[in-house]
Every structure is written in structure tokens, then in C-alpha cells.
Design an enzyme around this catalytic site. Structure first.
Site, mmCIF file in Angstrom:
data_model
loop_
_atom_site.group_PDB
_atom_site.id
_atom_site.type_symbol
_atom_site.label_atom_id
_atom_site.label_comp_id
_atom_site.label_asym_id
_atom_site.label_seq_id
_atom_site.Cartn_x
_atom_site.Cartn_y
_atom_site.Cartn_z
ATOM 1 N N LYS A 1 -6.372 -34.317 45.266
ATOM 2 C CA LYS A 1 -6.226 -34.478 46.695
ATOM 3 C C LYS A 1 -7.428 -34.887 47.402
ATOM 4 O O LYS A 1 -8.337 -34.624 47.273
ATOM 5 C CB LYS A 1 -6.130 -33.061 46.990
ATOM 6 C CG LYS A 1 -6.101 -32.755 48.480
ATOM 7 C CD LYS A 1 -6.024 -31.239 48.840
ATOM 8 C CE LYS A 1 -6.272 -30.818 50.402
ATOM 9 N NZ LYS A 1 -6.427 -29.680 50.705
ATOM 10 N N ASP B 1 -9.895 -32.608 57.371
ATOM 11 C CA ASP B 1 -8.792 -31.831 57.402
ATOM 12 C C ASP B 1 -8.911 -31.187 58.861
ATOM 13 O O ASP B 1 -9.451 -30.061 58.884
ATOM 14 C CB ASP B 1 -8.414 -31.008 56.453
ATOM 15 C CG ASP B 1 -7.343 -30.172 56.718
ATOM 16 O OD1 ASP B 1 -6.394 -30.407 57.491
ATOM 17 O OD2 ASP B 1 -7.111 -29.082 55.930
ATOM 18 N N LYS C 1 -7.228 -26.125 63.231
ATOM 19 C CA LYS C 1 -8.109 -25.129 62.635
ATOM 20 C C LYS C 1 -9.319 -24.813 63.540
ATOM 21 O O LYS C 1 -9.532 -25.464 64.475
ATOM 22 C CB LYS C 1 -9.079 -25.628 61.434
ATOM 23 C CG LYS C 1 -8.258 -26.038 60.202
ATOM 24 C CD LYS C 1 -9.197 -26.519 59.188
ATOM 25 C CE LYS C 1 -8.712 -26.790 57.743
ATOM 26 N NZ LYS C 1 -7.843 -25.678 56.795
ATOM 27 N N GLU D 1 -1.199 -29.276 54.322
ATOM 28 C CA GLU D 1 -1.014 -30.845 54.280
ATOM 29 C C GLU D 1 -1.339 -31.356 52.672
ATOM 30 O O GLU D 1 -0.779 -32.295 52.453
ATOM 31 C CB GLU D 1 -1.726 -31.592 55.164
ATOM 32 C CG GLU D 1 -3.243 -31.766 54.810
ATOM 33 C CD GLU D 1 -4.213 -30.889 54.681
ATOM 34 O OE1 GLU D 1 -5.068 -30.803 53.935
ATOM 35 O OE2 GLU D 1 -3.990 -29.962 55.365
ATOM 36 N N ARG E 1 -0.918 -29.962 49.838
ATOM 37 C CA ARG E 1 0.543 -30.037 48.833
ATOM 38 C C ARG E 1 1.500 -31.128 49.086
ATOM 39 O O ARG E 1 1.923 -31.568 48.153
ATOM 40 C CB ARG E 1 1.042 -28.681 48.792
ATOM 41 C CG ARG E 1 1.529 -28.253 50.274
ATOM 42 C CD ARG E 1 1.827 -26.626 50.389
ATOM 43 N NE ARG E 1 0.432 -26.101 50.684
ATOM 44 C CZ ARG E 1 0.386 -24.827 50.745
ATOM 45 N NH1 ARG E 1 1.587 -23.933 50.597
ATOM 46 N NH2 ARG E 1 -1.042 -24.165 50.719
#
Length: 465
Positions: free
Chosen positions: A230, A235, A242, A314, A316
Site C-alpha cells: 500500500k 492520506d 481526518k 482508501e 484497501r
């Protein structure tokens, strides 16, 4: 990066200071055998033989001194027992007075790791060189330390300097010495073949366009090994943004890719008899007018439709497309690394990667390998009873379970949908970060689970160190 080959060298009886290793059981007998001046110096330094303690011992001349260090078990030194010495001793050459270096060479090397790209070192120190008679072990110890340092360097880099193109460059740099082949699918070219990777990364600046990076190496006649990482280079959480406290460390959300790349380097360095296929799904989960939204339905490479329950789930998604691609070539084993869930950290803390597997014997071998090299993992169940948590009313599956229960398990169950049923598979949900320093393991990016998987591969493919 530190040149670890300069720090662990063959002992040809060149000048070096001695290091004596003691544990609490042997301390009293050793101390009683020392002359009075040594006993006085040891007492002044409050050395009792406990693990992590050390003392300087005087010799006959002013510059003639040696070191005594406490370890947990002097009969079987662990990988970190020399790390504090490597961090604190003056520069120079050293050798163990008794016994072999063994596994402790790793800590000696990683104890001298520094991430200093962005700061000026006001007090640089010279190298501490460890001499060893176990010459056959030097090369592999250096290779493992270098792989650990690669993970740390990549994870420690700020996202502005470790975006998808930088991750691609890192793969190319690793591939070059081994003659490995690198191919990349970038930007809008992902939309047809890798639609979930494209959706996650499409809101990023064009310079940070998403991509699937693939490296291949080895004899096609050998068993095919797929490593998947990954590579979310930053992120934000997407439109399900977040809070700032949770975003602070999101430069490390490509830690799974760093692990997979470092493992690929180890596999190639060791010339394991495999056909290696590394896949890194690299993207920035950014916010913009074209960001994917909660409630969107994505079509995956496999053909499954995925409802987006949360844009912050995201990792996964990009892994789903990459795992599908890995499975298409019918590998003998698929291993993926991901900084996937906070739930795994709540359950196991920062040190223990959560291990998921679709094969009990493989999982047991993995756990044993981790124990052997002091790189533990902890298995969590792929509990199919929780699959209902990922049900969608409008698509084949939802990317985020409802209710907040079993987050690490439901994430692994999501990934399982993209792995061929008959292919052995390991998934490591790793933190890739050390929140506080330990000898040989500084605060910051960290390889957690890397050495365990490499030992498993050595054993599985017949070239254990």
C-alpha cells in the site's frame, strides 16, 4: 544512507578494543575475579550486569581501555544487545572478548542509522566498527540492516518529497543493480484497468498522479512470489477528512509499500529462487473537486462493485486492484503489507503487526519465523462471520464496515475478496512507525514484520541464513 558494510568487518586481528558481555547471573563471579582498580571503577559507574548497562574498564595504559556491557543472556546475545554500545561508544574498532557476534550484529548496524537529510548534525561522530570472526554472516547482516534502513528512510521522508513519482523512483533505484524490470501504469491510464487506484488518487495534483508500479525479477521457471504494498503517500482522509491530530503522521501511510520494496531488495540480494513480482499501488488521497465521495460506487479491476462508505478507507481500495493483478499470474504465494487500520494498533499496539492468513500452516510458519529473528507478528482471525459488516444495499461490497467493530478484521476480509481462493496469502497490517526510541530502533519510520517475512521466505525456498 549509512554504508553498513563499513561497520561490520572480518576480524583479522587488527587493533580493536574489547567488549565483554555479562548478564546478571554471571556478574558477581566476574567482578570477584577482577583486580581492585577495576572493581572500584565498576562500582563508581554503578554497573550491575543488567541489560542495557555498560561501563568502561581501565587497562595498563592511559589509552588502554575496554568495555563491559550487560545483556539479558550472555550465552545467546539477541539482535539488540549491542545497539546501545553502537550509539554511545567513541568511534573506533571493537570486538567481542568472548563468543561470536551472531544476531547482535544487526543492532550494532541499525544503532548507527541516522535520518539526517533535513538537519545539520552539530556534533557528527565517526563510525563504530565491529570485528567478527563469523565472516559468512557479514553479508546477510548488512543486507538486512540496509533493508531496514530503506524502510526507515522512505517512511521518514515528508510527503512533499515522497509522493507517487518519488516512490516510483525508489523502486527503479532498487531494481537497477539487479537488472529487474519496472513497468508503471500512471494517471488516467489507470481508469480502465485499475479503477479503484485511479479513483483514490485522481484528486491529487498532476505531478502526484496515482500509479501502479510493478517490478519483475528472476527465472520465470521458479515459483512466482507476489509482494504487494500500500503506497498512499499522504492520506488526508479524502472528503471524510481526518482531524489534524490523525493526519500528522500520514506521510507514513506508504509504509506498506516501503516494506514490500525492502523485502523485494532482500529477495534479490539473497538470490532466492523465485520469480518475483512486486506491485506497489501509489496514490495521494487528496481533496479536490474531483475527489471520490462517500456513497460513490466504484467498479474494481476484478469486476466487483464497491460502495464507498468512507473515503478514509482508501488503502484497501488500491490494494484490491493490486491484489487482483497479482492473482492473475497465478503466484505460489501472495504477501501484502499495509498501514491499513487504526483498529490493529488499538488491538496490538505499535510493535506487533497484525497477521492475517488464509492458510493455517503458513500462518504458523510465519509466527515461528518472527519469533526466531525477534521480529514478532500476531495473528488475528479472518472471521467470515463478520463479512456481513461489509454488506451494501446497492453494490457487491462496502469498503467500510458499520458499527466500528473488528476494524482490522473487516479490512482483511475486504482484501480477501480480491485474492484467488486457491492462492496462499499473508496480509500484514503494520504500523511502520516507532513512537519512542529504543537502542537500535530510533523514533520514526520502522520496519515491523520485514525480517520475519524474509526468514519465512528463506525457509520456504530453501536458502535459510
Amino acid at each position: 544512507m549509512t554504508n553498513f558494510a563499513d561497520l561490520l568487518k572480518a576480524d583479522n586481528q587488527q587493533p580493536a578494543r574489547s567488549i565483554h558481555l555479562l548478564d546478571a547471573r554471571s556478574h558477581d563471579a566476574w567482578l570477584a575475579a577482577q583486580p581492585a582498580p577495576v572493581r572500584a571503577v565498576v562500582a563508581a559507574q554503578k554497573f550491575r550486569g543488567k541489560a542495557g548497562e555498560q561501563a568502561i574498564l581501565p587497562g595498563a595504559g592511559a589509552d588502554d581501555w575496554s568495555v563491559v556491557a550487560g545483556v539479558a543472556n550472555s550465552d545467546a546475545p539477541g539482535p539488540w544487545c549491542l545497539a546501545r554500545l553502537a550509539e554511545t561508544l567513541p568511534e573506533g574498532s571493537y570486538r567481542l572478548a568472548e563468543g561470536s557476534v551472531g544476531a547482535a550484529g544487526l543492532g550494532w548496524l541499525t544503532g548507527q542509522y541516522r535520518f539526517d537529510r533535513y538537519r545539520k548534525d552539530d556534533a557528527p561522530t565517526g563510525p563504530r566498527i565491529l570485528l567478527t570472526g563469523d565472516v559468512a554472516r557479514i553479508e546477510q547482516t548488512v543486507q538486512i540492516a540496509s533493508a531496514v534502513a530503506l524502510v526507515r528512510d522512505l517512511v521518514n521522508m515528508p510527503a512533499a518529497d515522497m509522493g507517487p513519482p518519488d516512490l516510483e523512483a525508489a523502486v527503479e533505484a532498487v531494481a537497477r543493480p539487479f537488472g529487474a524490470t519496472v513497468s508503471v501504469t500512471r494517471g488516467d491510464a489507470l481508469e480502465q484497468g485499475y479503477p479503484m487506484i485511479h479513483a483514490v488518487g485522481r484528486a491529487a495534483d498532476k505531478g502526484f498522479a496515482p500509479r501502479l508500479i510493478e517490478l519483475t525479477w528472476g527465472d520465470p521457471a521458479h515459483p512466482r512470489l507476489a509482494l504487494v504494498g500500500k503506497g498512499i503517500c499522504f492520506d488526508s482522509g479524502g472528503l471524510d477528512i481526518k482531524p489534524s491530530s490523525a493526519m500528522r503522521l500520514m506521510k507514513k501511510d506508504m509504509g506498506g509499500a516501503a516494506h514490500a520494496l525492502a523485502l523485494a531488495q532482500l529477495v534479490m540480494d539473497a538470490r532466492l529462487p523465485v520469480r518475483l513480482h512486486l506491485l506497489i499501488a501509489a496514490a495521494e488521497n487528496a481533496i479536490g473537486g474531483n475527489a471520490f465521495r462517500p456513497g460513490d460506487i466504484l467498479r474494481s479491476r476484478q469486476g466487483l462493485s464497491v460502495e464507498i462508505g468512507n473515503t478514509d478507507a482508501e488503502g484497501r481500495l488500491v490494494l484490491g486492484d493490486a491484489l487482483t493483478r497479482a492473482g492473475e499470474d497465478k503466484p505460489a504465494l501472495i504477501i501484502d503489507f499495509a498501514t491499513l487500520t487504526g483498529a490493529a494498533r488499538v488491538a496490538l499496539g505499535p510493535d506487533l503487526p497484525a497477521l492475517f492468513a488464509n492458510d493455517d500452516d503458513l500462518a504458523a510458519d510465519m509466527a515461528a519465523a518472527g519469533s526466531e529473528v525477534d521480529d514478532p507478528v500476531w495473528r488475528l482471525p479472518l472471521w467470515d462471520g463478520y463479512a456481513d459488516m461489509l454488506k451494501s444495499d446497492v453494490a457487491d461490497i462496502n469498503n467500510a464496515g458499520e458499527g466500528g467493530f473488528a476494524g482490522a478484521i473487516t479490512a482483511a476480509l475486504f482484501l480477501k475478496r480480491f485474492v484467488p481462493d486457491d492462492t496462499p496469502w499473508l496480509h500484514l497490517d503494520t504500523f511502520a512507525w516507532r513512537p519512542s526510541s529504543r537502542p537500535g530502533r530510533p523514533k520514526g519510520g520502522e520496519a515491523l514484520g520485514l525480517r520475519a517475512v524474509f526468514r519465512l521466505l528463506q525457509q520456504r525456498y530453501g536458502r535459510a541464513g
